[in-house]
Scaffold this motif. Structure first.
Motif, PDB file in Angstrom:
ATOM      1  N   ASP A 281      44.926 -24.940  24.986  1.00 27.27           N
ATOM      2  CA  ASP A 281      44.017 -25.994  25.443  1.00 27.27           C
ATOM      3  C   ASP A 281      43.088 -25.552  26.570  1.00 27.27           C
ATOM      4  O   ASP A 281      42.308 -26.351  27.080  1.00 27.27           O
ATOM      5  CB  ASP A 281      44.813 -27.230  25.889  1.00 27.27           C
ATOM      6  N   ILE A 282      43.161 -24.282  26.974  1.00 35.65           N
ATOM      7  CA  ILE A 282      42.272 -23.776  28.019  1.00 35.65           C
ATOM      8  C   ILE A 282      41.183 -22.931  27.369  1.00 35.65           C
ATOM      9  O   ILE A 282      41.466 -21.951  26.680  1.00 35.65           O
ATOM     10  CB  ILE A 282      43.053 -22.970  29.078  1.00 35.65           C
ATOM     11  N   GLU A 283      39.934 -23.356  27.586  1.00 31.03           N
ATOM     12  CA  GLU A 283      38.795 -22.651  27.007  1.00 31.03           C
ATOM     13  C   GLU A 283      38.347 -21.477  27.866  1.00 31.03           C
ATOM     14  O   GLU A 283      38.064 -20.397  27.360  1.00 31.03           O
ATOM     15  CB  GLU A 283      37.606 -23.602  26.848  1.00 31.03           C
TER      16      GLU A 283
ATOM     17  N   GLU B 169      42.955 -32.364  28.301  1.00 30.24           N
ATOM     18  CA  GLU B 169      43.337 -32.393  29.707  1.00 30.24           C
ATOM     19  C   GLU B 169      44.808 -32.026  29.892  1.00 30.24           C
ATOM     20  O   GLU B 169      45.687 -32.569  29.241  1.00 30.24           O
ATOM     21  CB  GLU B 169      43.069 -33.762  30.317  1.00 30.24           C
ATOM     22  N   LEU B 170      45.030 -31.076  30.791  1.00 33.92           N
ATOM     23  CA  LEU B 170      46.378 -30.642  31.137  1.00 33.92           C
ATOM     24  C   LEU B 170      46.683 -31.082  32.562  1.00 33.92           C
ATOM     25  O   LEU B 170      45.805 -31.081  33.417  1.00 33.92           O
ATOM     26  CB  LEU B 170      46.484 -29.116  31.052  1.00 33.92           C
TER      27      LEU B 170
ATOM     28  N   MET C  39      38.876 -27.093  29.970  1.00 31.92           N
ATOM     29  CA  MET C  39      39.947 -27.423  29.020  1.00 31.92           C
ATOM     30  C   MET C  39      39.409 -28.176  27.814  1.00 31.92           C
ATOM     31  O   MET C  39      38.480 -28.959  27.936  1.00 31.92           O
ATOM     32  CB  MET C  39      40.989 -28.316  29.698  1.00 31.92           C
ATOM     33  N   LYS C  40      40.049 -27.935  26.666  1.00 26.82           N
ATOM     34  CA  LYS C  40      39.758 -28.707  25.452  1.00 26.82           C
ATOM     35  C   LYS C  40      40.428 -30.069  25.557  1.00 26.82           C
ATOM     36  O   LYS C  40      39.849 -31.088  25.218  1.00 26.82           O
ATOM     37  CB  LYS C  40      40.279 -27.974  24.214  1.00 26.82           C
TER      38      LYS C  40
ATOM     39  N   LEU D 247      49.836 -26.652  33.929  1.00 23.76           N
ATOM     40  CA  LEU D 247      49.225 -25.396  34.364  1.00 23.76           C
ATOM     41  C   LEU D 247      50.221 -24.539  35.135  1.00 23.76           C
ATOM     42  O   LEU D 247      50.271 -23.320  34.952  1.00 23.76           O
ATOM     43  CB  LEU D 247      47.992 -25.682  35.218  1.00 23.76           C
TER      44      LEU D 247
ATOM     45  N   THR E  22      38.522 -19.797  32.165  1.00 25.96           N
ATOM     46  CA  THR E  22      39.022 -19.837  33.538  1.00 25.96           C
ATOM     47  C   THR E  22      38.134 -18.947  34.406  1.00 25.96           C
ATOM     48  O   THR E  22      37.882 -17.801  34.050  1.00 25.96           O
ATOM     49  CB  THR E  22      40.472 -19.315  33.604  1.00 25.96           C
TER      50      THR E  22
ATOM     51  N   HIS F 147      46.855 -20.203  26.991  1.00 19.77           N
ATOM     52  CA  HIS F 147      47.205 -21.580  26.611  1.00 19.77           C
ATOM     53  C   HIS F 147      46.153 -22.091  25.633  1.00 19.77           C
ATOM     54  O   HIS F 147      44.953 -21.951  25.869  1.00 19.77           O
ATOM     55  CB  HIS F 147      47.255 -22.471  27.857  1.00 19.77           C
TER      56      HIS F 147
ATOM     57  N   GLU G 115      44.388 -18.412  30.108  1.00 20.09           N
ATOM     58  CA  GLU G 115      43.590 -18.516  28.881  1.00 20.09           C
ATOM     59  C   GLU G 115      44.421 -18.308  27.621  1.00 20.09           C
ATOM     60  O   GLU G 115      43.943 -18.571  26.517  1.00 20.09           O
ATOM     61  CB  GLU G 115      42.405 -17.561  28.943  1.00 20.09           C
TER      62      GLU G 115
END
Length: 71
Positions: free
Chosen positions: A28-30, A49-50, A46-47, A55, A32, A26, A24
């Motif tokens: 772009d990660i909303e 795509e990763l 994710m906001k 990851l 987990t 990161h 979290e």
């Protein structure tokens, strides 16, 4: 967007907390969600795509964890 993963190396609630905090961090990660039953099952929102590689790079900040996508 939500994606399902398996994180190997998760063995206790302390692992869950460390991995969740690291992922979290990161931008772009909303959110987990990591489960102990089944061990290591993970849902990541994710906001943007990763990739699995993105990851894994984030997880590499900790020792002993690997991530694979569940299709």
């Amino acid at each position: 967007m939500k994606h399902r993963y398996q994180i190997n190396g998760i063995s206790c609630s302390g692992c869950v907390a460390r991995v969740k905090k690291t992922l979290e961090a990161h931008p772009d990660i909303e959110k987990t969600e990591i489960f102990l039953h089944p061990k290591g099952a993970t849902i990541i929102s994710m906001k943007e795509e990763l990739s699995r590689e993105d990851l894994q790079r984030q997880l590499n900040k900790l020792d002993g964890y690997t991530i694979t996508e569940i299709i």
